[in-house]
Write a protein that holds these residues in place. Structure first.
Motif, PDB file in Angstrom:
ATOM      1  N   ASN A  15       0.644  -0.775  -0.099  1.00 17.15           N
ATOM      2  CA  ASN A  15      -0.283  -0.112  -0.252  1.00 17.15           C
ATOM      3  C   ASN A  15       0.841   1.067   0.408  1.00 17.15           C
ATOM      4  O   ASN A  15       1.016   1.282   1.230  1.00 17.15           O
ATOM      5  N   GLY A  17       0.298   4.196  -1.216  1.00 15.39           N
ATOM      6  CA  GLY A  17      -1.158   5.692  -0.886  1.00 15.39           C
ATOM      7  C   GLY A  17      -2.083   5.588  -1.921  1.00 15.39           C
ATOM      8  O   GLY A  17      -1.770   5.014  -2.961  1.00 15.39           O
ATOM      9  N   THR A  85      -5.442  10.900  -0.674  1.00 11.16           N
ATOM     10  CA  THR A  85      -6.263  10.763   0.429  1.00 11.16           C
ATOM     11  C   THR A  85      -5.975   9.624   1.114  1.00 11.16           C
ATOM     12  O   THR A  85      -6.510   9.516   2.236  1.00 11.16           O
ATOM     13  N   GLU A  86      -4.515   9.271   0.939  1.00 16.73           N
ATOM     14  CA  GLU A  86      -4.039   7.758   1.890  1.00 16.73           C
ATOM     15  C   GLU A  86      -3.037   8.153   1.756  1.00 16.73           C
ATOM     16  O   GLU A  86      -2.342   8.212  -0.002  1.00 16.73           O
TER      17      GLU A  86
END
Length: 282
Positions: A15, A17, A85-86
């Motif tokens: 992950n 982002g 958003t991440e």
């Protein structure tokens, strides 16, 4: 975390982002009526784009393809403009599979735009400067890309940032044309998306895999003419796509993705129908 067994190797998507960029920019001159049938768009005309590095574990090596958005690298304005958003949780994902950033011995950078390279460095408060996230890794990029990263022009300075190369200068190994990382993994300079853009070709016995990077950021970009408005040299992108997508289909190769929010890897037949796929768990 989704995985792909490729010969004796294992690929794992980490992950890195997520961003949300303008769909029109991501599909260039292609009308929205066409591209929106292939890839969902929100009410802001943005499409979801992951920034997820691929960990390649061979018998002896831990290789990372791209580096993600990193943590704390984007300002509030940048997060808003890029629809970020991440942030990255690459380090946490590595720990889940029994590794640390120090265990990464090779990082392959297809190019050095911010959404690929932010995860290479982090702020070291004690030393008051940026430091490498993967201190034991050799970082591969084309010579053209590395030079432009440190000397951007009026257009490219919006994506080549000093904080993303400070702290890794001694780790970077550049090449011209193509280079073999290890037996079975080759980087090939294509240009197109950026002047120094490269793709990755992997082989294991009769199996093939091609990572087209931002020449084909999502499965919806498979048509040769569907290139990004962000591409510095769109005709070069088209020519490279014509060559490598056809070659991959001929070899029944996996095509892997860094940005796709829906597929991690696909295989197409000659009619461009997906006949094998690894879907992202949403």
């Amino acid at each position: 975390m989704e995985t792909l067994t490729f010969g004796k190797w294992k690929l794992t998507w980490l992950n890195g982002g997520v961003t949300h960029l303008d769909g029109g920019a991501m599909f260039g001159v292609v009308p929205k009526a066409l591209w929106s049938k292939r890839y969902p768009v929100n009410d802001k005309n943005q499409i979801e784009l992951r920034t997820d590095p691929i960990l390649v574990q061979t018998e002896e090596r831990n290789i990372l393809i791209e580096a993600g958005l990193g943590k704390g690298k984007l300002s509030e304005k940048q997060r808003r403009n890029y629809g970020a958003t991440e942030e990255s949780s690459v380090e946490e994902d590595l720990h889940k599979i029994g590794l640390t950033p120090e265990d990464i011995d090779t990082v392959i950078m297809t190019h050095l735009h911010f959404d690929h390279v932010c995860g290479l460095t982090k702020w070291d408060a004690e030393k008051n400067k940026y430091a490498s996230v993967f201190p034991n890794a050799t970082i591969y990029a084309t010579e053209v890309e590395w030079n432009e990263m440190r000397n951007p022009n009026i257009r490219s300075r919006n994506t080549y940032w000093e904080m993303n190369w400070q702290g890794i200068e001694d780790q970077v190994k550049t090449f011209q044309g193509e280079t073999t990382i290890i037996n079975g993994i080759k980087m090939i300079h294509t240009g197109g998306h950026s002047d120094g853009h490269a793709i990755i070709e992997m082989t294991q016995g009769e199996e093939s895999l091609i990572h087209m990077a931002d020449l084909m950021p999502t499965h919806a970009h498979s048509p040769s003419l569907w290139v990004l408005a962000y591409d510095d040299f769109p005709m070069t992108s088209i020519e490279a796509k014509e060559k490598w997508i056809k070659e991959g289909i001929r070899r029944n190769a996996w095509f892997t993705f860094y940005h796709d929010a829906f597929y991690r890897a696909v295989k197409w037949n000659e009619s461009f129908e997906i006949h094998e796929k690894i879907e992202r768990i949403r």
